[in-house]
Design a protein around this motif. Sequence first.
Motif, short mmCIF file in Angstrom:
data_model
loop_
_atom_site.label_atom_id
_atom_site.label_comp_id
_atom_site.label_asym_id
_atom_site.label_seq_id
_atom_site.Cartn_x
_atom_site.Cartn_y
_atom_site.Cartn_z
N ARG A 1 -19.86 22.54 8.90
CA ARG A 1 -21.26 22.35 8.34
C ARG A 1 -21.51 20.99 7.69
O ARG A 1 -22.37 20.93 6.86
N GLY A 2 -20.55 20.12 8.04
CA GLY A 2 -20.77 18.82 7.19
C GLY A 2 -19.92 18.39 6.02
O GLY A 2 -19.30 17.59 5.57
N TRP A 3 -19.51 19.60 5.57
CA TRP A 3 -18.74 19.53 4.42
C TRP A 3 -17.03 19.04 4.59
O TRP A 3 -16.34 19.44 5.33
N LEU A 4 -16.76 18.19 3.78
CA LEU A 4 -15.43 17.52 3.86
C LEU A 4 -14.61 17.92 2.70
O LEU A 4 -13.21 17.81 2.97
N ILE B 1 -18.07 17.17 -1.30
CA ILE B 1 -18.62 15.99 -0.39
C ILE B 1 -19.01 16.53 0.84
O ILE B 1 -18.21 17.49 1.88
N LYS B 2 -20.22 16.14 1.17
CA LYS B 2 -20.66 16.39 2.68
C LYS B 2 -21.22 15.33 3.48
O LYS B 2 -21.81 14.25 2.75
N TRP B 3 -20.76 14.86 4.66
CA TRP B 3 -21.23 13.96 5.54
C TRP B 3 -22.50 14.76 6.32
O TRP B 3 -22.04 15.52 7.47
N GLY B 4 -23.75 14.62 6.20
CA GLY B 4 -24.77 15.28 6.67
C GLY B 4 -25.48 14.42 7.93
O GLY B 4 -25.73 13.39 7.58
N THR C 1 -24.64 18.91 -10.48
CA THR C 1 -25.15 17.31 -10.40
C THR C 1 -24.94 17.01 -9.11
O THR C 1 -24.02 17.35 -8.30
N ALA C 2 -26.06 16.09 -8.52
CA ALA C 2 -25.71 15.83 -7.21
C ALA C 2 -26.09 14.06 -6.84
O ALA C 2 -26.97 13.78 -7.58
N LEU C 3 -25.30 13.59 -5.89
CA LEU C 3 -25.65 12.17 -5.54
C LEU C 3 -25.84 12.32 -4.13
O LEU C 3 -24.82 12.80 -3.43
N LEU C 4 -26.87 11.59 -3.50
CA LEU C 4 -27.30 11.45 -2.12
C LEU C 4 -27.40 10.14 -1.56
O LEU C 4 -28.20 9.64 -2.22
N VAL C 5 -26.46 9.69 -0.99
CA VAL C 5 -26.48 8.11 -0.39
C VAL C 5 -26.95 8.24 0.99
O VAL C 5 -26.33 9.08 1.82
N LEU C 6 -28.07 7.27 1.47
CA LEU C 6 -28.24 7.08 2.94
C LEU C 6 -27.16 6.16 3.38
O LEU C 6 -27.18 5.24 3.14
N ILE C 7 -26.91 6.70 4.82
CA ILE C 7 -25.86 5.82 5.46
C ILE C 7 -26.90 5.43 6.82
O ILE C 7 -26.66 3.92 7.10
N LEU D 1 -24.65 10.91 2.90
CA LEU D 1 -23.37 11.30 2.20
C LEU D 1 -23.65 12.01 0.95
O LEU D 1 -24.61 11.48 0.06
N THR D 2 -23.46 13.40 0.60
CA THR D 2 -23.86 14.06 -0.62
C THR D 2 -22.36 14.38 -1.31
O THR D 2 -21.40 14.64 -0.52
N VAL D 3 -22.33 14.12 -2.45
CA VAL D 3 -21.52 14.46 -3.58
C VAL D 3 -21.98 15.23 -4.63
O VAL D 3 -23.23 14.97 -5.24
N ARG D 4 -21.66 16.40 -4.73
CA ARG D 4 -21.88 17.25 -5.82
C ARG D 4 -20.83 17.78 -6.70
O ARG D 4 -19.67 18.06 -6.41
#
Length: 142
Positions: free
Chosen positions: A18-21, A39-42, A60-66, A107-110
């Motif tokens: 489900r995207g989770w690395l 860490i998730k590659w969505g 806490t979450a960080l979401l980065v647009l690839i 890319l999501t980092v929580r």
Amino acid sequence: MTDSVYVGNAGRDAALDRGWLLGHFKDASDPRHSEAVEIKWGIHPQGDERAQWVTGEERTALLVLISGRFRVELPGRSVLLAEQGDYVVWGRSVDHSWFAEEESVVLTVRWPSVPGYKVIDEDDPAAGHSHSFRTATSTAAS
């Protein structure tokens, strides 16, 4: 490869879980197991959206647009990630949702990685897809 090293491809590995690395949900013997971070590659097709707002967030979450265009909805604010590298960070207790305006990779980092956010997608239980969200009173189904 040793027991403490894992080499992979985010796109291929994401399709398996489900995207989770990385996170607490990986087997404890897997180098990708972590209780500190997730860490998730969505990969989101255009029009994909969260089934329900996340409430009662404990991370806490960080979401980065690839790639693509991806909108993050926060209380009283909508954040559009439109250029590669655009990102948004939100802390504990910040409710949120999202919508893929175009086909998007994010890319999501929580942190920390805590149990209780996995919810099976009732529309496709055989596929094992899920959305992660928690309501203030309980874990809810999408």
